[in-house]
Design a protein around this motif. Sequence first.
Motif, mmCIF file in Angstrom:
data_model
loop_
_atom_site.group_PDB
_atom_site.id
_atom_site.type_symbol
_atom_site.label_atom_id
_atom_site.label_comp_id
_atom_site.label_asym_id
_atom_site.label_seq_id
_atom_site.Cartn_x
_atom_site.Cartn_y
_atom_site.Cartn_z
ATOM 1 N N MET A 53 0.861 -1.179 0.000
ATOM 2 C CA MET A 53 0.000 0.000 0.000
ATOM 3 C C MET A 53 0.904 1.236 0.000
ATOM 4 N N ARG A 54 0.707 2.089 -1.001
ATOM 5 C CA ARG A 54 1.549 3.281 -1.127
ATOM 6 C C ARG A 54 0.944 4.516 -0.471
ATOM 7 N N GLU A 55 -0.375 4.528 -0.306
ATOM 8 C CA GLU A 55 -1.012 5.704 0.294
ATOM 9 C C GLU A 55 -2.311 5.303 0.975
ATOM 10 N N ILE A 56 -2.769 6.166 1.849
ATOM 11 C CA ILE A 56 -4.058 5.988 2.514
ATOM 12 C C ILE A 56 -4.897 7.216 2.198
ATOM 13 N N LEU A 57 -6.136 6.985 1.806
ATOM 14 C CA LEU A 57 -7.076 8.067 1.537
ATOM 15 C C LEU A 57 -7.899 8.320 2.791
ATOM 16 N N PHE A 58 -7.881 9.557 3.279
ATOM 17 C CA PHE A 58 -8.699 9.964 4.414
ATOM 18 C C PHE A 58 -9.796 10.906 3.938
ATOM 19 N N VAL A 59 -11.007 10.663 4.420
ATOM 20 C CA VAL A 59 -12.128 11.573 4.192
ATOM 21 C C VAL A 59 -12.190 12.489 5.405
ATOM 22 N N VAL A 60 -12.069 13.789 5.167
ATOM 23 C CA VAL A 60 -12.044 14.777 6.239
ATOM 24 C C VAL A 60 -13.345 15.576 6.196
ATOM 25 N N GLU A 61 -14.021 15.649 7.344
ATOM 26 C CA GLU A 61 -15.266 16.402 7.453
ATOM 27 C C GLU A 61 -15.184 17.367 8.620
ATOM 28 N N GLU A 62 -15.829 18.508 8.457
ATOM 29 C CA GLU A 62 -15.917 19.469 9.546
ATOM 30 C C GLU A 62 -17.184 19.168 10.341
ATOM 31 N N ALA A 63 -17.046 19.062 11.653
ATOM 32 C CA ALA A 63 -18.179 18.785 12.530
ATOM 33 C C ALA A 63 -18.955 20.071 12.795
ATOM 34 N N ARG A 65 -1.368 16.320 12.365
ATOM 35 C CA ARG A 65 -0.510 15.603 13.321
ATOM 36 C C ARG A 65 -1.190 14.321 13.812
ATOM 37 N N GLU A 66 -2.484 14.414 14.105
ATOM 38 C CA GLU A 66 -3.228 13.260 14.609
ATOM 39 C C GLU A 66 -3.299 12.145 13.567
ATOM 40 N N ILE A 67 -3.465 12.516 12.297
ATOM 41 C CA ILE A 67 -3.505 11.514 11.226
ATOM 42 C C ILE A 67 -2.156 10.805 11.136
ATOM 43 N N ARG A 68 -1.072 11.572 11.145
ATOM 44 C CA ARG A 68 0.257 10.951 11.086
ATOM 45 C C ARG A 68 0.459 9.983 12.247
ATOM 46 N N ASP A 69 0.101 10.416 13.454
ATOM 47 C CA ASP A 69 0.255 9.551 14.631
ATOM 48 C C ASP A 69 -0.610 8.300 14.522
ATOM 49 N N ALA A 70 -1.846 8.448 14.058
ATOM 50 C CA ALA A 70 -2.757 7.309 13.942
ATOM 51 C C ALA A 70 -2.251 6.294 12.925
ATOM 52 N N VAL A 71 -1.707 6.773 11.812
ATOM 53 C CA VAL A 71 -1.183 5.865 10.786
ATOM 54 C C VAL A 71 0.022 5.097 11.337
ATOM 55 N N VAL A 72 0.931 5.794 11.987
ATOM 56 C CA VAL A 72 2.119 5.141 12.547
ATOM 57 C C VAL A 72 1.711 4.087 13.584
ATOM 58 N N CYS A 73 0.714 4.401 14.414
ATOM 59 C CA CYS A 73 0.254 3.447 15.433
ATOM 60 C C CYS A 73 -0.465 2.249 14.821
ATOM 61 N N HIS A 74 -1.109 2.436 13.682
ATOM 62 C CA HIS A 74 -1.906 1.377 13.059
ATOM 63 C C HIS A 74 -1.042 0.286 12.423
ATOM 64 N N PHE A 75 0.115 0.661 11.910
ATOM 65 C CA PHE A 75 0.970 -0.274 11.183
ATOM 66 C C PHE A 75 2.176 -0.692 12.032
ATOM 67 N N ASP A 76 2.724 -1.845 11.691
ATOM 68 C CA ASP A 76 3.973 -2.288 12.312
ATOM 69 C C ASP A 76 5.078 -1.312 11.930
ATOM 70 N N PRO A 77 6.123 -1.207 12.752
ATOM 71 C CA PRO A 77 7.221 -0.276 12.442
ATOM 72 C C PRO A 77 7.774 -0.481 11.024
ATOM 73 N N GLY A 78 7.893 0.625 10.296
ATOM 74 C CA GLY A 78 8.429 0.598 8.946
ATOM 75 C C GLY A 78 7.445 0.164 7.871
ATOM 76 N N GLN A 79 6.199 -0.159 8.234
ATOM 77 C CA GLN A 79 5.214 -0.646 7.265
ATOM 78 C C GLN A 79 4.179 0.403 6.860
ATOM 79 N N ALA A 80 4.164 1.557 7.496
ATOM 80 C CA ALA A 80 3.172 2.593 7.184
ATOM 81 C C ALA A 80 3.398 3.145 5.780
#
Length: 68
Positions: free
Chosen positions: A1-11, A37-52
């Motif tokens: 997987m080369r990228e992740i698509l995020f849908v961003v909405e304003e509450a 910043r939160e998206i970057r942190d969430a992606v890093v936490c979701h994947f194994d080290p070096g796999q994001a």
Amino acid sequence: MREILFVVEEAEDGSFRASAAGAAIHTEAETLEELHREIRDAVVCHFDPGQAPPLNLLHHVRQELLAL
């Protein structure tokens, strides 16, 4: 997987929410800068080290009401 698509909405309260398409990654923040910043942190936490994926694509969705 080369990228992740995020849908961003304003509450209704002015904060922002982001959900990844095809992955169980969700986050929210008060500002867009904080959301980035939160998206970057969430992606890093979701994947194994070096796999994001190196890229995160943000698709901003805005709802409008158009009266006729």
